[in-house]
Design a protein around this motif. Sequence first.
Motif, mmCIF file in Angstrom:
data_model
loop_
_atom_site.group_PDB
_atom_site.id
_atom_site.type_symbol
_atom_site.label_atom_id
_atom_site.label_comp_id
_atom_site.label_asym_id
_atom_site.label_seq_id
_atom_site.Cartn_x
_atom_site.Cartn_y
_atom_site.Cartn_z
ATOM 1 N N PHE A 150 0.390 -3.867 -0.361
ATOM 2 C CA PHE A 150 -0.885 -3.623 -0.153
ATOM 3 C C PHE A 150 -1.756 -5.056 0.346
ATOM 4 O O PHE A 150 -2.669 -4.857 1.222
ATOM 5 C CB PHE A 150 -1.590 -2.738 -1.215
ATOM 6 C CG PHE A 150 -2.918 -2.776 -1.067
ATOM 7 C CD1 PHE A 150 -3.640 -2.174 -0.244
ATOM 8 C CD2 PHE A 150 -3.632 -3.647 -2.102
ATOM 9 C CE1 PHE A 150 -4.927 -2.155 -0.181
ATOM 10 C CE2 PHE A 150 -4.901 -3.782 -2.198
ATOM 11 C CZ PHE A 150 -5.888 -3.011 -1.204
ATOM 12 N N VAL A 151 -1.869 -5.981 -0.573
ATOM 13 C CA VAL A 151 -2.767 -6.977 -0.641
ATOM 14 C C VAL A 151 -2.337 -7.697 1.000
ATOM 15 O O VAL A 151 -3.343 -8.100 1.608
ATOM 16 C CB VAL A 151 -2.341 -7.966 -1.529
ATOM 17 C CG1 VAL A 151 -3.228 -9.597 -1.441
ATOM 18 C CG2 VAL A 151 -2.848 -7.459 -2.910
ATOM 19 N N VAL A 157 -5.757 -6.756 7.967
ATOM 20 C CA VAL A 157 -6.536 -5.811 8.733
ATOM 21 C C VAL A 157 -7.796 -6.147 8.669
ATOM 22 O O VAL A 157 -8.681 -6.018 9.635
ATOM 23 C CB VAL A 157 -6.374 -4.492 8.035
ATOM 24 C CG1 VAL A 157 -7.485 -3.457 8.423
ATOM 25 C CG2 VAL A 157 -5.098 -3.742 8.356
ATOM 26 N N ASN A 158 -8.066 -6.914 7.519
ATOM 27 C CA ASN A 158 -9.680 -7.400 7.457
ATOM 28 C C ASN A 158 -9.782 -8.865 7.704
ATOM 29 O O ASN A 158 -10.931 -9.423 7.418
ATOM 30 C CB ASN A 158 -10.196 -7.252 6.027
ATOM 31 C CG ASN A 158 -10.116 -5.659 5.683
ATOM 32 O OD1 ASN A 158 -11.431 -4.933 6.089
ATOM 33 N ND2 ASN A 158 -9.199 -4.999 5.051
ATOM 34 N N ASN A 159 -8.765 -9.558 8.280
ATOM 35 C CA ASN A 159 -8.987 -10.843 8.814
ATOM 36 C C ASN A 159 -9.262 -11.901 7.483
ATOM 37 O O ASN A 159 -10.244 -12.744 7.660
ATOM 38 C CB ASN A 159 -9.836 -11.140 9.804
ATOM 39 C CG ASN A 159 -9.729 -12.227 10.623
ATOM 40 O OD1 ASN A 159 -8.587 -12.942 10.551
ATOM 41 N ND2 ASN A 159 -10.603 -12.970 11.319
ATOM 42 N N TYR A 160 -8.631 -11.572 6.302
ATOM 43 C CA TYR A 160 -9.049 -12.478 5.129
ATOM 44 C C TYR A 160 -7.616 -13.424 5.169
ATOM 45 O O TYR A 160 -6.481 -12.977 5.628
ATOM 46 C CB TYR A 160 -8.707 -11.776 4.035
ATOM 47 C CG TYR A 160 -10.101 -10.769 3.834
ATOM 48 C CD1 TYR A 160 -11.374 -11.154 4.214
ATOM 49 C CD2 TYR A 160 -9.845 -9.372 3.237
ATOM 50 C CE1 TYR A 160 -12.623 -10.222 4.182
ATOM 51 C CE2 TYR A 160 -11.043 -8.613 3.266
ATOM 52 C CZ TYR A 160 -12.451 -9.209 3.613
ATOM 53 O OH TYR A 160 -13.473 -8.202 3.467
ATOM 54 N N HIS A 161 -7.720 -14.379 4.550
ATOM 55 C CA HIS A 161 -6.548 -15.272 4.286
ATOM 56 C C HIS A 161 -5.790 -14.733 3.454
ATOM 57 O O HIS A 161 -6.054 -14.297 2.194
ATOM 58 C CB HIS A 161 -7.073 -16.510 3.696
ATOM 59 C CG HIS A 161 -8.396 -17.180 4.659
ATOM 60 N ND1 HIS A 161 -8.208 -17.856 5.794
ATOM 61 C CD2 HIS A 161 -9.729 -17.351 4.359
ATOM 62 C CE1 HIS A 161 -9.355 -18.211 6.271
ATOM 63 N NE2 HIS A 161 -10.252 -17.833 5.417
#
Length: 214
Positions: A150-151, A157-161
């Motif tokens: 999930f992480v 999807v959210n363009n996080y690192h």
Amino acid sequence: KDNQIKVACVGDSITYGHGITFWNVNNYPAQLQKILGDEYCVNNYGASGYCAQNNSDRPYASNKVYTKSLEFNPDILVMMLGTNDSKPYNWSNIDNFKKDYIKLLDSYLAKNKKLEVYLCTPATAFYKDENSDITSFDIQPKICDEISEFVKEYASVNNYHLIDVSQLTKGREDLFSKDLIHPNNIGANEIAKEVSKYILDDLQNGLLDDFMED
């Protein structure tokens, strides 16, 4: 200090540094501080035994450490939660975990729209021996794997690192203390180096220019 980039390391006992010898210099956020240097201020907001889920035995959002981490108003958030959520008495399903994990993350973003987010998968949880289906502290490795997936997806999807601590520690029992759940000093150093690599790469690529200018 003025002009330092503020880094909040949010998590459970793995972030706090449970079992680390000479804790004040060897927990992973402390080692991260040494690697990053004086341009950064790295604070440890790990809380042993705490979870992302609000219906768990110890919700992170109910801890004063969480309040302090919000008040710190970081420029960079490094979040590693999920290991304690996997315990049988805390776990219901992935949907409940997602909801509270996202809510927790959003509470930091609500304070700082420019927040740089680094999401860490849970560290590998090892069984007590090769013939056992039991881990220390009732951690469920298969659920940790589900949380990790999930992480990874949510970060993408959210363009996080994404910092894949699960992959970093896979098959590396030598990085853990005798309980095979908490990283030892060397394991904490490996996590710190992995986190620093992503942050320093972003600095080199200009993604943190706004903070440096401030």
